[in-house]
Design a protein around this motif. Structure first.
Motif, short mmCIF file in Angstrom:
data_model
loop_
_atom_site.label_atom_id
_atom_site.label_comp_id
_atom_site.label_asym_id
_atom_site.label_seq_id
_atom_site.Cartn_x
_atom_site.Cartn_y
_atom_site.Cartn_z
N LEU A 39 0.86 -1.18 0.00
CA LEU A 39 0.00 0.00 0.00
C LEU A 39 0.89 1.23 0.00
CD1 LEU A 39 -2.43 -1.10 2.87
CD2 LEU A 39 -2.67 -1.55 0.42
N VAL A 40 0.63 2.13 -0.92
CA VAL A 40 1.44 3.34 -0.97
C VAL A 40 0.52 4.56 -1.05
CG1 VAL A 40 1.68 3.19 -3.50
CG2 VAL A 40 3.30 4.56 -2.17
N LEU A 41 0.82 5.53 -0.22
CA LEU A 41 0.13 6.82 -0.26
C LEU A 41 1.13 7.84 -0.74
CD1 LEU A 41 -2.32 8.24 2.41
CD2 LEU A 41 -0.73 9.71 1.16
N ILE A 42 0.88 8.40 -1.91
CA ILE A 42 1.77 9.41 -2.49
C ILE A 42 1.34 10.77 -1.96
CG2 ILE A 42 2.82 10.30 -4.59
CD1 ILE A 42 3.14 7.28 -4.19
N ASN A 43 2.16 11.35 -1.13
CA ASN A 43 1.83 12.61 -0.46
C ASN A 43 2.58 13.77 -1.11
OD1 ASN A 43 0.85 14.45 1.42
ND2 ASN A 43 2.57 14.10 2.82
N ASP A 44 1.83 14.69 -1.69
CA ASP A 44 2.45 15.86 -2.32
C ASP A 44 2.26 17.12 -1.48
OD1 ASP A 44 -0.25 16.15 -2.68
OD2 ASP A 44 -0.19 16.36 -4.87
N ALA A 73 2.88 -4.69 3.09
CA ALA A 73 3.80 -3.58 3.36
C ALA A 73 3.07 -2.27 3.09
CB ALA A 73 5.04 -3.69 2.47
N HIS A 74 3.51 -1.20 3.75
CA HIS A 74 2.89 0.10 3.50
C HIS A 74 3.92 1.20 3.66
CE1 HIS A 74 2.60 -0.22 7.91
NE2 HIS A 74 2.59 1.10 7.92
N GLU A 75 3.70 2.28 2.95
CA GLU A 75 4.63 3.41 3.02
C GLU A 75 3.96 4.69 2.54
OE1 GLU A 75 7.69 3.89 -0.08
OE2 GLU A 75 7.06 1.92 -0.82
N VAL A 76 4.54 5.79 2.96
CA VAL A 76 4.18 7.11 2.44
C VAL A 76 5.36 7.58 1.60
CG1 VAL A 76 3.67 9.51 2.99
CG2 VAL A 76 2.70 7.67 4.39
N ALA A 77 5.08 7.98 0.37
CA ALA A 77 6.15 8.44 -0.52
C ALA A 77 5.85 9.86 -1.00
CB ALA A 77 6.28 7.50 -1.72
N GLU A 78 6.88 10.60 -1.25
CA GLU A 78 6.72 11.96 -1.77
C GLU A 78 6.68 11.92 -3.29
OE1 GLU A 78 9.89 14.33 -0.31
OE2 GLU A 78 9.20 14.29 1.78
N GLY A 79 6.07 12.93 -3.87
CA GLY A 79 6.05 13.04 -5.32
C GLY A 79 4.68 13.34 -5.88
N HIS A 80 4.62 13.38 -7.19
CA HIS A 80 3.35 13.60 -7.87
C HIS A 80 2.63 12.25 -7.96
CE1 HIS A 80 0.48 14.30 -11.11
NE2 HIS A 80 0.60 15.58 -10.83
N PRO A 81 1.38 12.15 -7.48
CA PRO A 81 0.70 10.85 -7.44
C PRO A 81 0.71 10.09 -8.75
CG PRO A 81 -0.54 12.45 -6.18
CD PRO A 81 0.56 13.21 -6.86
N ILE A 82 0.38 10.74 -9.86
CA ILE A 82 0.32 10.03 -11.14
C ILE A 82 1.70 9.56 -11.56
CG2 ILE A 82 -0.17 10.25 -13.60
CD1 ILE A 82 -2.45 12.16 -12.87
N GLU A 83 2.68 10.46 -11.52
CA GLU A 83 4.02 10.11 -11.96
C GLU A 83 4.61 8.98 -11.11
OE1 GLU A 83 5.48 11.23 -14.63
OE2 GLU A 83 3.82 12.59 -15.09
N GLU A 84 4.42 9.04 -9.81
CA GLU A 84 5.00 8.05 -8.92
C GLU A 84 4.33 6.69 -9.08
OE1 GLU A 84 7.72 6.63 -6.11
OE2 GLU A 84 7.68 8.43 -7.38
N LEU A 85 3.00 6.67 -9.23
CA LEU A 85 2.30 5.40 -9.42
C LEU A 85 2.66 4.76 -10.77
CD1 LEU A 85 -1.20 6.30 -7.95
CD2 LEU A 85 0.41 4.61 -7.02
N VAL A 86 2.78 5.57 -11.80
CA VAL A 86 3.19 5.04 -13.11
C VAL A 86 4.60 4.47 -13.01
CG1 VAL A 86 3.81 5.68 -15.48
CG2 VAL A 86 1.68 6.51 -14.48
N ARG A 87 5.49 5.17 -12.34
CA ARG A 87 6.87 4.68 -12.18
C ARG A 87 6.87 3.33 -11.46
NH1 ARG A 87 10.89 4.34 -8.61
NH2 ARG A 87 9.66 5.25 -6.91
N ARG A 88 6.11 3.21 -10.40
CA ARG A 88 6.08 1.98 -9.62
C ARG A 88 5.37 0.85 -10.35
NH1 ARG A 88 6.45 2.70 -3.60
NH2 ARG A 88 7.50 4.70 -3.29
N SER A 89 4.49 1.19 -11.28
CA SER A 89 3.78 0.14 -12.02
C SER A 89 4.73 -0.70 -12.87
CB SER A 89 2.68 0.76 -12.90
OG SER A 89 3.23 1.41 -14.04
#
Length: 276
Positions: A39-44, A73-89
């Motif tokens: 689980l990831v929450l992208i926090n901008d 697993a879970h984490e909070v990550a910094e960045g732009h939500p769309i860009e970060e989720l696409v990168r992780r995909s």
């Protein structure tokens, strides 16, 4: 990618829609051999850091309680939500998102993050739609006359097998009445297309002998046909691009129509090697 694992990534934001996405992903992980859940929450917004950590931890605890043996697993990550989720995909086997989220798009039929990720995801994306929780026993996959629907077919067969569900293979071709009066020159490629699809389904059926697949050829607009079938399905599957009846599935009118209005979760599957 390690084929002995099946890594499911869920983008969350603390909303009710995100919790439903995590619940769906937990149930999906239960069906998959070697599955893990992240689980990831992208926090901008740095001001939301405390809330973000509490929200993602709460959802992770909910998933672990529902499936104690599941690696979560879970984490909070910094960045732009769309860009970060696409990168992780690019390193995930499956990405799961809710259809709505927090912020000004919370009441939209499909949030801006889901739309943006759907355009560019590198792995299959499931957007959680509908309110039905009872299993209906059907998976529907939209196909066309191009080889680009092969990835969607494989995903559909796999999901039908893990659910012990029937697979409905939909080929919807909406034609103007005058187009039905085919000339002899047009009949030959049409017959070739029919033969090709039949062979493709025979091949997938041989690889998934435990899946009951039923082919449906309908003279309707693809969106209309898919939406009708989604009312009785556990999952609707489409390729991101296509040809023929599903032409222009780079989040064009067909894909948008299904993602915005389906009555069940929607899987969008990019073709292998498809560019962003």
């Amino acid at each position: 990618m390690d084929t002995s694992r099946y890594d499911i990534l869920v983008g969350v934001d603390g909303s009710a829609s995100a919790r439903r996405a995590a619940d769906w992903a937990t149930a999906e992980a239960r069906r998959r051999t070697g599955a893990s859940l992240t689980l990831v929450l992208i926090n901008d917004d740095p001001a939301r850091e405390s809330y973000a950590r509490e929200a993602v931890a709460d959802i992770a605890a909910r998933c672990s309680e529902a499936q104690p043996s599941l690696e979560v697993a879970h984490e909070v990550a910094e960045g732009h939500p769309i860009e970060e989720l696409v990168r992780r995909s690019a390193t995930a086997d499956l990405l799961v998102l809710g259809s709505r989220g927090h912020g000004p798009v919370a009441d939209a039929l499909l949030g801006s993050v889901s739309v943006g990720v759907a355009r560019r995801t590198r792995c299959p994306l499931v957007v959680i739609r509908g309110e039905e929780t009872e299993q209906r026993g059907e998976v529907v996959v939209g196909v066309d006359d191009s080889a680009r629907s092969e990835a969607a077919l494989e995903f559909g067969f796999t999901c039908a097998r893990t659910r012990a569900a029937e697979l409905l293979v939909l080929r919807a071709m909406s034609r103007h009445p005058q187009a039905r009066q085919a000339t002899s020159r047009r009949e030959i490629p049409s017959e070739r297309v029919e033969h090709d699809l039949t062979k493709r389904l025979e091949r997938w059926g041989a690889w998934f002998p435990n899946v009951t697949a039923r082919r449906l050829d309908v003279d309707k607009h693809p969106v209309t046909a898919l939406l009708e079938l989604s009312r009785g399905a556990d999952l609707a599957v489409v390729g991101r691009r296509g040809g023929g009846g599903f032409s222009g599935l780079m989040l064009g009118s067909v894909a948008r129509g299904v993602l915005h209005r389906a009555s069940c979760p929607v899987a969008m599957v990019p073709e292998a090697g498809e560019p962003e």
